[in-house]
Design a protein around this motif. Structure first.
Motif, mmCIF file in Angstrom:
data_model
loop_
_atom_site.group_PDB
_atom_site.id
_atom_site.type_symbol
_atom_site.label_atom_id
_atom_site.label_comp_id
_atom_site.label_asym_id
_atom_site.label_seq_id
_atom_site.Cartn_x
_atom_site.Cartn_y
_atom_site.Cartn_z
ATOM 1 N N ILE A 170 51.339 31.280 -0.020
ATOM 2 C CA ILE A 170 51.779 30.699 -1.292
ATOM 3 C C ILE A 170 50.577 30.299 -2.146
ATOM 4 O O ILE A 170 50.519 30.578 -3.348
ATOM 5 C CB ILE A 170 52.684 29.477 -1.043
ATOM 6 N N ARG A 171 49.598 29.638 -1.531
ATOM 7 C CA ARG A 171 48.422 29.195 -2.290
ATOM 8 C C ARG A 171 47.580 30.382 -2.754
ATOM 9 O O ARG A 171 47.009 30.352 -3.854
ATOM 10 C CB ARG A 171 47.578 28.243 -1.434
ATOM 11 N N ALA A 172 47.481 31.416 -1.919
ATOM 12 C CA ALA A 172 46.725 32.606 -2.320
ATOM 13 C C ALA A 172 47.355 33.283 -3.527
ATOM 14 O O ALA A 172 46.671 33.937 -4.315
ATOM 15 C CB ALA A 172 46.649 33.596 -1.153
ATOM 16 N N ALA A 173 48.669 33.100 -3.670
ATOM 17 C CA ALA A 173 49.379 33.670 -4.820
ATOM 18 C C ALA A 173 49.246 32.794 -6.056
ATOM 19 O O ALA A 173 49.791 33.133 -7.113
ATOM 20 C CB ALA A 173 50.854 33.876 -4.469
ATOM 21 N N PRO A 200 43.640 42.727 8.671
ATOM 22 C CA PRO A 200 43.968 41.670 7.699
ATOM 23 C C PRO A 200 43.951 42.153 6.255
ATOM 24 O O PRO A 200 44.306 41.409 5.360
ATOM 25 C CB PRO A 200 42.864 40.637 7.939
ATOM 26 N N GLU A 201 43.510 43.397 5.990
ATOM 27 C CA GLU A 201 43.431 43.892 4.620
ATOM 28 C C GLU A 201 44.791 43.917 3.945
ATOM 29 O O GLU A 201 44.897 43.940 2.725
ATOM 30 C CB GLU A 201 42.823 45.301 4.602
ATOM 31 N N LEU A 202 45.877 43.943 4.728
ATOM 32 C CA LEU A 202 47.208 44.017 4.154
ATOM 33 C C LEU A 202 47.820 42.640 3.923
ATOM 34 O O LEU A 202 48.984 42.549 3.544
ATOM 35 C CB LEU A 202 48.131 44.874 5.030
ATOM 36 N N SER A 203 47.066 41.575 4.161
ATOM 37 C CA SER A 203 47.525 40.262 3.731
ATOM 38 C C SER A 203 47.356 40.192 2.219
ATOM 39 O O SER A 203 46.622 40.978 1.618
ATOM 40 C CB SER A 203 46.698 39.153 4.393
ATOM 41 N N TYR A 204 48.027 39.232 1.589
ATOM 42 C CA TYR A 204 47.933 39.152 0.132
ATOM 43 C C TYR A 204 46.495 38.906 -0.317
ATOM 44 O O TYR A 204 45.992 39.554 -1.237
ATOM 45 C CB TYR A 204 48.854 38.055 -0.397
ATOM 46 N N SER A 205 45.807 37.971 0.338
ATOM 47 C CA SER A 205 44.434 37.679 -0.047
ATOM 48 C C SER A 205 43.534 38.880 0.229
ATOM 49 O O SER A 205 42.595 39.156 -0.519
ATOM 50 C CB SER A 205 43.917 36.445 0.701
ATOM 51 N N GLY A 206 43.820 39.622 1.319
ATOM 52 C CA GLY A 206 43.056 40.821 1.628
ATOM 53 C C GLY A 206 43.234 41.895 0.573
ATOM 54 O O GLY A 206 42.282 42.567 0.170
ATOM 55 N N ALA A 249 51.956 29.351 -15.207
ATOM 56 C CA ALA A 249 52.215 28.019 -14.682
ATOM 57 C C ALA A 249 52.508 28.116 -13.195
ATOM 58 O O ALA A 249 53.326 28.930 -12.766
ATOM 59 C CB ALA A 249 53.393 27.404 -15.426
ATOM 60 N N ALA A 250 51.814 27.304 -12.407
ATOM 61 C CA ALA A 250 51.985 27.363 -10.952
ATOM 62 C C ALA A 250 53.379 26.878 -10.563
ATOM 63 O O ALA A 250 53.873 25.872 -11.081
ATOM 64 C CB ALA A 250 50.912 26.526 -10.276
ATOM 65 N N LEU A 251 53.994 27.597 -9.667
ATOM 66 C CA LEU A 251 55.259 27.169 -9.085
ATOM 67 C C LEU A 251 54.982 26.207 -7.938
ATOM 68 O O LEU A 251 53.887 26.219 -7.357
ATOM 69 C CB LEU A 251 56.037 28.373 -8.567
ATOM 70 N N LYS A 252 55.948 25.398 -7.621
ATOM 71 C CA LYS A 252 55.826 24.519 -6.457
ATOM 72 C C LYS A 252 56.828 24.995 -5.416
ATOM 73 O O LYS A 252 58.032 24.997 -5.643
ATOM 74 C CB LYS A 252 56.088 23.064 -6.820
ATOM 75 N N ILE A 253 56.312 25.419 -4.271
ATOM 76 C CA ILE A 253 57.135 25.957 -3.194
ATOM 77 C C ILE A 253 57.070 25.008 -2.009
ATOM 78 O O ILE A 253 55.980 24.629 -1.569
ATOM 79 C CB ILE A 253 56.654 27.357 -2.755
ATOM 80 N N ALA A 254 58.225 24.623 -1.487
ATOM 81 C CA ALA A 254 58.278 23.691 -0.354
ATOM 82 C C ALA A 254 58.723 24.412 0.910
ATOM 83 O O ALA A 254 59.488 25.387 0.857
ATOM 84 C CB ALA A 254 59.239 22.548 -0.654
ATOM 85 N N CYS A 255 58.243 23.933 2.034
ATOM 86 C CA CYS A 255 58.679 24.433 3.341
ATOM 87 C C CYS A 255 59.046 23.241 4.215
ATOM 88 O O CYS A 255 58.214 22.354 4.450
ATOM 89 C CB CYS A 255 57.577 25.250 4.016
ATOM 90 N N VAL A 256 60.286 23.223 4.677
ATOM 91 C CA VAL A 256 60.746 22.187 5.594
ATOM 92 C C VAL A 256 60.868 22.832 6.963
ATOM 93 O O VAL A 256 61.798 23.593 7.235
ATOM 94 C CB VAL A 256 62.097 21.600 5.146
ATOM 95 N N LEU A 271 48.649 43.151 -9.157
ATOM 96 C CA LEU A 271 47.847 42.374 -8.219
ATOM 97 C C LEU A 271 46.577 41.901 -8.915
ATOM 98 O O LEU A 271 45.644 42.661 -9.125
ATOM 99 C CB LEU A 271 47.490 43.238 -7.014
ATOM 100 N N ASP A 272 46.552 40.659 -9.334
ATOM 101 C CA ASP A 272 45.411 40.120 -10.065
ATOM 102 C C ASP A 272 44.352 39.617 -9.098
ATOM 103 O O ASP A 272 44.608 38.710 -8.303
ATOM 104 C CB ASP A 272 45.837 38.956 -10.971
ATOM 105 N N PRO A 273 43.146 40.197 -9.145
ATOM 106 C CA PRO A 273 42.065 39.683 -8.293
ATOM 107 C C PRO A 273 41.735 38.250 -8.656
ATOM 108 O O PRO A 273 41.870 37.851 -9.812
ATOM 109 C CB PRO A 273 40.886 40.628 -8.618
#
Length: 398
Positions: A295-298, A79-85, A274-281, A262-264
């Motif tokens: 998306i939220r981790a970013a 999991p270290e290669l996930s964005y949050s990781g 400013a946070a973007l709003k990303i939708a998934c349908v 990559l900002d910790p």
């Protein structure tokens, strides 16, 4: 002397390009510490790092992050290669004197934590350098600069790369690449199927299905070679007849988002964005959940819509900056939603990325004709999702 002109078994350009590698024994003899950077007129740069004449690491080129990610992923599949990781590892990753490369620091951190073996680190570094040197050799015009640095401190000693077999393998690959008539093909290009029917007629249904899933223009030849466990030369040769016939095209593909930015989480002093709003349908809650985590981790807001019939009114009310849109849903489909959104002025220029488990060219063409911005196959890796955001939204906001 007979006066006859010398006959070369290889073109002169071959010798001139491979000659670039002759600097290695010179740097070793001088016990050089620092960087050598090759530059090409197109703007690409490749940098190798040395300590006391020993090769340590390399970065740069067309896809500096892709080349790191595919090698790290092959040897560190956790999991270290996930964005949050990656964010968490970035907090603890040390700075190695003048060798301040985020990708290298992450590898050293995983090594110190026992998550990466010394041999795995050496393999990752060797393969990255091999890709860099091949690109340097393939580039027609390059200039290099040397930047001398103090040797690394004793507590920063790195795992060195044996450059003798490495240089031999790069030279051999370039020889074979030329002999196969692939000089004009860069392994950084991505194959994409343009005419599926002739290919379907020549291969088995199973092979055809695999080709449609893999050759989507989102993975370079090198990405595919590592993913399939094949040599990039053999893979390119296998595709060459289809490329020459025009059934498959080689296209440029964007790099992944930079690891240097990559900002910790919780870094004091980091410039707020400013946070973007990303939708998934998508009718699959699992797909929405997985996408939402990335998306939220970013640092962006995420909107999940699992009922296709509610998609348009919800999107109109929430006004997202980008929409991931499933192609096939029980009560409607992505074609209808995409077409309807493009008729609304608010969504005229909003990026709409179609998601589908079916990589058929007909679906892609139809989706684009109805206004889709991009077309990606499921499941998507976290770094690919972030790459899509960077590709279609203003870089300053990512």
């Amino acid at each position: 002397m007979s006066g006859r002109a010398a006959q070369y078994s290889k073109p002169l350009s071959h010798y001139l390009r491979v000659k670039k590698l002759q600097i290695f024994p010179v740097l070793k003899r001088l016990s050089f510490s620092g960087q050598i950077t090759w530059s090409a007129p197109a703007g690409h740069q490749w940098t190798l790092f040395f300590d006391r004449g020993q090769l340590i690491y390399g970065k740069g080129g067309v896809h500096p992050v892709r080349q790191w990610y595919r090698q790290a992923q092959a040897r560190l599949p956790g999991p270290e290669l996930s964005y949050s990781g990656l964010q968490s590892s970035a907090v603890a990753a040390p700075s190695a004197s003048w060798l301040r490369a985020r990708d290298y620091q992450l590898l050293q951190h995983w090594l110190s934590q026992g998550q990466l073996s010394p041999q795995a680190l050496r393999d990752i570094s060797s393969n990255i350098v091999a890709d860099i040197l091949f690109d340097v050799v393939q580039a027609r015009e390059t200039q290099y600069q040397l930047a001398r640095q103090l040797p690394l401190a004793a507590d920063q000693t790195s795992i060195y790369i044996d450059d003798t077999p490495l240089l031999t393998s790069v030279t051999d690959l370039w020889d074979a690449w030329l002999e196969a008539g692939l000089e004009a093909y860069s392994p950084n290009l991505a194959p994409v199927i343009q005419h599926p029917e002739p290919i379907r007629a020549q291969v088995s249904p199973r092979v055809y299905e695999s080709l449609m899933q893999l050759l989507d223009g989102q993975r370079s030849l090198r990405d595919l070679a590592v993913k399939l466990g094949q040599d990039v030369l053999n893979l390119t040769q296998a595709l060459q007849p289809y490329i020459q016939s025009g059934w498959i095209s080689l296209v440029e593909v964007a790099d992944f988002p930079s690891l240097e930015g990559l900002d910790p989480p919780g870094v004091i002093g980091a410039a707020p964005k400013a946070a973007l709003k990303i939708a998934c349908v998508d009718d699959s809650p699992l797909v929405c959940k997985a996408l939402g985590q990335v998306i939220r981790a970013a640092g962006h807001d995420f909107l999940a819509i699992t009922e296709g019939s509610r998609a348009i009114p919800t999107l109109l009310a929430q006004k997202p900056d980008l929409v991931f849109l499933d192609l096939v849903m029980p009560d409607t489909n992505g074609y209808e939603i995409c077409s309807s959104l493009r008729k609304i002025s608010r969504f005229k220029d909003v990026p709409i990325v179609i998601l589908s488990g079916n990589d058929g060219l007909v679906d892609q063409v139809r989706a684009r004709l109805l206004g889709a911005t991009d077309f990606l196959s499921k499941p998507m890796e976290p770094i690919v999702i972030l790459s899509v955001l960077r590709k279609h939204l203003a870089p300053a906001r990512i």
